[in-house]
Design a protein around this motif. Sequence first.
Motif, PDB file in Angstrom:
ATOM      1  N   HIS A 139       0.845  -1.211   0.000  1.00  0.00           N
ATOM      2  CA  HIS A 139       0.000   0.000   0.000  1.00  0.00           C
ATOM      3  C   HIS A 139       0.877   1.257   0.000  1.00  0.00           C
ATOM      4  O   HIS A 139       0.600   2.220  -0.712  1.00  0.00           O
ATOM      5  CB  HIS A 139      -0.925   0.028   1.232  1.00  0.00           C
ATOM      6  N   LEU A 140       1.924   1.229   0.842  1.00  0.00           N
ATOM      7  CA  LEU A 140       2.823   2.383   0.918  1.00  0.00           C
ATOM      8  C   LEU A 140       3.538   2.589  -0.407  1.00  0.00           C
ATOM      9  O   LEU A 140       3.689   3.708  -0.888  1.00  0.00           O
ATOM     10  CB  LEU A 140       3.851   2.182   2.043  1.00  0.00           C
ATOM     11  N   PHE A 141       3.966   1.473  -0.993  1.00  0.00           N
ATOM     12  CA  PHE A 141       4.671   1.538  -2.286  1.00  0.00           C
ATOM     13  C   PHE A 141       3.767   2.166  -3.349  1.00  0.00           C
ATOM     14  O   PHE A 141       4.169   3.040  -4.106  1.00  0.00           O
ATOM     15  CB  PHE A 141       5.098   0.119  -2.706  1.00  0.00           C
ATOM     16  N   MET A 142       2.496   1.738  -3.363  1.00  0.00           N
ATOM     17  CA  MET A 142       1.547   2.289  -4.344  1.00  0.00           C
ATOM     18  C   MET A 142       1.281   3.771  -4.081  1.00  0.00           C
ATOM     19  O   MET A 142       1.216   4.577  -4.999  1.00  0.00           O
ATOM     20  CB  MET A 142       0.238   1.485  -4.324  1.00  0.00           C
ATOM     21  N   ASN A 147       1.762   9.806  -7.384  1.00  0.00           N
ATOM     22  CA  ASN A 147       1.863  11.269  -7.445  1.00  0.00           C
ATOM     23  C   ASN A 147       1.117  11.952  -6.289  1.00  0.00           C
ATOM     24  O   ASN A 147       0.179  12.725  -6.496  1.00  0.00           O
ATOM     25  CB  ASN A 147       1.314  11.746  -8.803  1.00  0.00           C
ATOM     26  N   PRO A 148       1.513  11.672  -5.022  1.00  0.00           N
ATOM     27  CA  PRO A 148       0.777  12.226  -3.882  1.00  0.00           C
ATOM     28  C   PRO A 148       0.854  13.749  -3.809  1.00  0.00           C
ATOM     29  O   PRO A 148       1.847  14.335  -4.230  1.00  0.00           O
ATOM     30  CB  PRO A 148       1.486  11.593  -2.667  1.00  0.00           C
ATOM     31  N   GLU A 152      -1.317  14.114   1.147  1.00  0.00           N
ATOM     32  CA  GLU A 152      -1.010  12.678   1.089  1.00  0.00           C
ATOM     33  C   GLU A 152       0.429  12.410   1.541  1.00  0.00           C
ATOM     34  O   GLU A 152       0.712  11.385   2.163  1.00  0.00           O
ATOM     35  CB  GLU A 152      -1.255  12.155  -0.332  1.00  0.00           C
ATOM     36  N   TRP A 153       1.334  13.349   1.248  1.00  0.00           N
ATOM     37  CA  TRP A 153       2.714  13.185   1.724  1.00  0.00           C
ATOM     38  C   TRP A 153       2.764  13.185   3.258  1.00  0.00           C
ATOM     39  O   TRP A 153       3.534  12.441   3.871  1.00  0.00           O
ATOM     40  CB  TRP A 153       3.628  14.281   1.167  1.00  0.00           C
ATOM     41  N   MET A 154       1.942  14.036   3.877  1.00  0.00           N
ATOM     42  CA  MET A 154       1.920  14.055   5.351  1.00  0.00           C
ATOM     43  C   MET A 154       1.444  12.699   5.879  1.00  0.00           C
ATOM     44  O   MET A 154       1.986  12.177   6.848  1.00  0.00           O
ATOM     45  CB  MET A 154       1.053  15.206   5.868  1.00  0.00           C
ATOM     46  N   ASP A 155       0.439  12.121   5.206  1.00  0.00           N
ATOM     47  CA  ASP A 155      -0.065  10.794   5.620  1.00  0.00           C
ATOM     48  C   ASP A 155       0.991   9.711   5.426  1.00  0.00           C
ATOM     49  O   ASP A 155       1.165   8.849   6.290  1.00  0.00           O
ATOM     50  CB  ASP A 155      -1.320  10.416   4.814  1.00  0.00           C
ATOM     51  N   ILE A 156       1.674   9.762   4.279  1.00  0.00           N
ATOM     52  CA  ILE A 156       2.716   8.750   4.005  1.00  0.00           C
ATOM     53  C   ILE A 156       3.791   8.812   5.085  1.00  0.00           C
ATOM     54  O   ILE A 156       4.213   7.789   5.637  1.00  0.00           O
ATOM     55  CB  ILE A 156       3.332   8.964   2.593  1.00  0.00           C
ATOM     56  N   ALA A 186      11.076   6.909  -0.180  1.00  0.00           N
ATOM     57  CA  ALA A 186      10.085   7.970   0.041  1.00  0.00           C
ATOM     58  C   ALA A 186      10.775   9.334   0.005  1.00  0.00           C
ATOM     59  O   ALA A 186      10.271  10.285  -0.604  1.00  0.00           O
ATOM     60  CB  ALA A 186       9.385   7.761   1.386  1.00  0.00           C
ATOM     61  N   ASN A 187      11.949   9.441   0.624  1.00  0.00           N
ATOM     62  CA  ASN A 187      12.663  10.720   0.636  1.00  0.00           C
ATOM     63  C   ASN A 187      13.129  11.127  -0.767  1.00  0.00           C
ATOM     64  O   ASN A 187      13.145  12.312  -1.093  1.00  0.00           O
ATOM     65  CB  ASN A 187      13.839  10.683   1.620  1.00  0.00           C
ATOM     66  N   THR A 188      13.489  10.135  -1.576  1.00  0.00           N
ATOM     67  CA  THR A 188      13.877  10.435  -2.970  1.00  0.00           C
ATOM     68  C   THR A 188      12.705  11.051  -3.719  1.00  0.00           C
ATOM     69  O   THR A 188      12.841  12.073  -4.404  1.00  0.00           O
ATOM     70  CB  THR A 188      14.328   9.130  -3.691  1.00  0.00           C
ATOM     71  N   GLU A 189      11.532  10.424  -3.567  1.00  0.00           N
ATOM     72  CA  GLU A 189      10.336  10.933  -4.255  1.00  0.00           C
ATOM     73  C   GLU A 189       9.890  12.280  -3.675  1.00  0.00           C
ATOM     74  O   GLU A 189       9.436  13.158  -4.397  1.00  0.00           O
ATOM     75  CB  GLU A 189       9.184   9.915  -4.142  1.00  0.00           C
ATOM     76  N   PHE A 190      10.019  12.422  -2.354  1.00  0.00           N
ATOM     77  CA  PHE A 190       9.614  13.662  -1.689  1.00  0.00           C
ATOM     78  C   PHE A 190      10.473  14.836  -2.182  1.00  0.00           C
ATOM     79  O   PHE A 190       9.970  15.939  -2.395  1.00  0.00           O
ATOM     80  CB  PHE A 190       9.745  13.498  -0.167  1.00  0.00           C
ATOM     81  N   PHE A 191      11.757  14.574  -2.365  1.00  0.00           N
ATOM     82  CA  PHE A 191      12.653  15.630  -2.847  1.00  0.00           C
ATOM     83  C   PHE A 191      12.194  16.119  -4.233  1.00  0.00           C
ATOM     84  O   PHE A 191      12.132  17.326  -4.491  1.00  0.00           O
ATOM     85  CB  PHE A 191      14.095  15.116  -2.917  1.00  0.00           C
ATOM     86  N   LYS A 192      11.821  15.176  -5.100  1.00  0.00           N
ATOM     87  CA  LYS A 192      11.337  15.557  -6.449  1.00  0.00           C
ATOM     88  C   LYS A 192      10.046  16.376  -6.327  1.00  0.00           C
ATOM     89  O   LYS A 192       9.848  17.366  -7.029  1.00  0.00           O
ATOM     90  CB  LYS A 192      11.071  14.296  -7.293  1.00  0.00           C
TER      91      LYS A 192
END
Length: 519
Positions: A139-142, A147-148, A152-156, A186-192
């Motif tokens: 679920h987390l991976f999905m 594209n949160p 949604e990022w706060m929830d993740i 997650a941090n890699t995606e968050f940075f983008k």
Amino acid sequence: MALVKIIWVDDEIESLQSQKLFLENKGYEVQTFTNGFDAIDYVKENHVDVVLIDESMPGITGLETLAKIKEMKQSLPVVLITKNETENLMDEAIGSQISDYLIKPVNPNQVWLSLKKIIDNKRLVAEKTTTAYQQQFRHLFMALNSNPDYNEWMDIYKKLVYWELEMQKSDSPEMQEVLQSQKGEANTEFFKFVSRNYASWINPKSGDGPVMSHSLVQFKVLPHIEKGTPLFFVLIDNLRFDQWRAIQPIFAESFRILEEDSFYSILPTATQYARNAIFAGMLPMEIEKKFPQQWKNDDEEGGKNLHEEEFFRAQLKRFGKGDLKVSYTKVLNNHAGLELMNNIHNLLNNDINVIVYNFVDMLSHARTEMEVLKELAGDEMSYRSITTSWFEHSPLHQALKKIADKNIRIVLATDHGSVRVKTPYKVIGDKQTTTNLRYKHGRNLNYEQKEVLAYREPKEIGLPSPTINSSFIFAKEDGFLCYPNNYNHYVNYYRNTFQHGGVSLEEMIVPVIKMESKG
């Protein structure tokens, strides 16, 4: 697997032989005693896993035996067995930290279940945690790959923190590694995500963005001010969301937690920028314009957070709240903490009391400088543990407990978090370049484009330009920025320390909590 060793203390132990045999058939080693004195001597000299004690014995009672055993081995689990169901005995037993309580007559299954609960509890919880996380992993991976948006990022991030704390119960290094790897991803995606969206959040014309440092007071503090109910706005410097979760049970003993929310720290995620923005209700660029004498850039002499009270009062005035009775207390050392504790009742006459507490920030800086603290806070788990221990015994906790029975509200927040840095990135700059490890600004910065988030125009993200042609760069994920001279020395010195100023979930998504007294 080694046999689990039980001692059973009862002056009528002869009548319990069938129970003893039952437990031995289940694989336990059972040693019996007819009095507390012999049991105490045995525990002193031998390894024991669990103690079963009868409460009413001649000579020395079960509770007295329990107290002596706990003096020697505090964490040894003890099960009290008694005919007596009186409330004060139960209170005394529970206060003496028993692990379980059985009423005579006990049948063998009852005893066996109690032992199983005590001995296997940790293993069963660990297994259940691992299985539950495996189910959640997908679920987390999905969620990460769909594209949160900022909510949604706060929830993740909250889910990742939840599993990180749950995994402390697990004995599975493999699963902990999987979680750490998912957190890294997650941090890699968050940075983008931040790179794409940050400038538009700062631009007021965009109209859409999360609550951030400069809008925190407007949206998360002022709505809770009510005449007759003092509001305490407590800002603990540099408190990550996982550290909040670690101290949350201590708050929950005295206060009702109404809302556990988060907001985004502005960049740089550093005290001088984020905290001034909170109290002024403005971006640093606007503060510099409105308060040119008070604002200091990184390279200027003097304290960078000396005018928070003035900024805060000006913000209240701007929102038509200038007539509120306000107090502002900054705690930078233990002496100031004790003063707060002694003075807390006097603050109940105000509408809003600001308390800025600086301990966690000092801890992260001291951890970088002192070898003994590096040892004590070597990773996130021990960093949380030190924070919990500090808070539990802090003057701040004692002060708030003193007024927990009064009709008050608390909004607890922070200015930014911190991240454990592991990956060094080279940056070249001139003499004017700042020394921070997670962000830098200067005129002639030379860096690898993909390793940082760069803004050539500081005003694009609401920051002042310390010099003409100054640009800002922010480290991503777990990176830290080092100069080429003496490079290896600094890399080894700073690797695995907690730093802030850059772009990561841990630094940017931070807690804002609403509580009230339970009365």
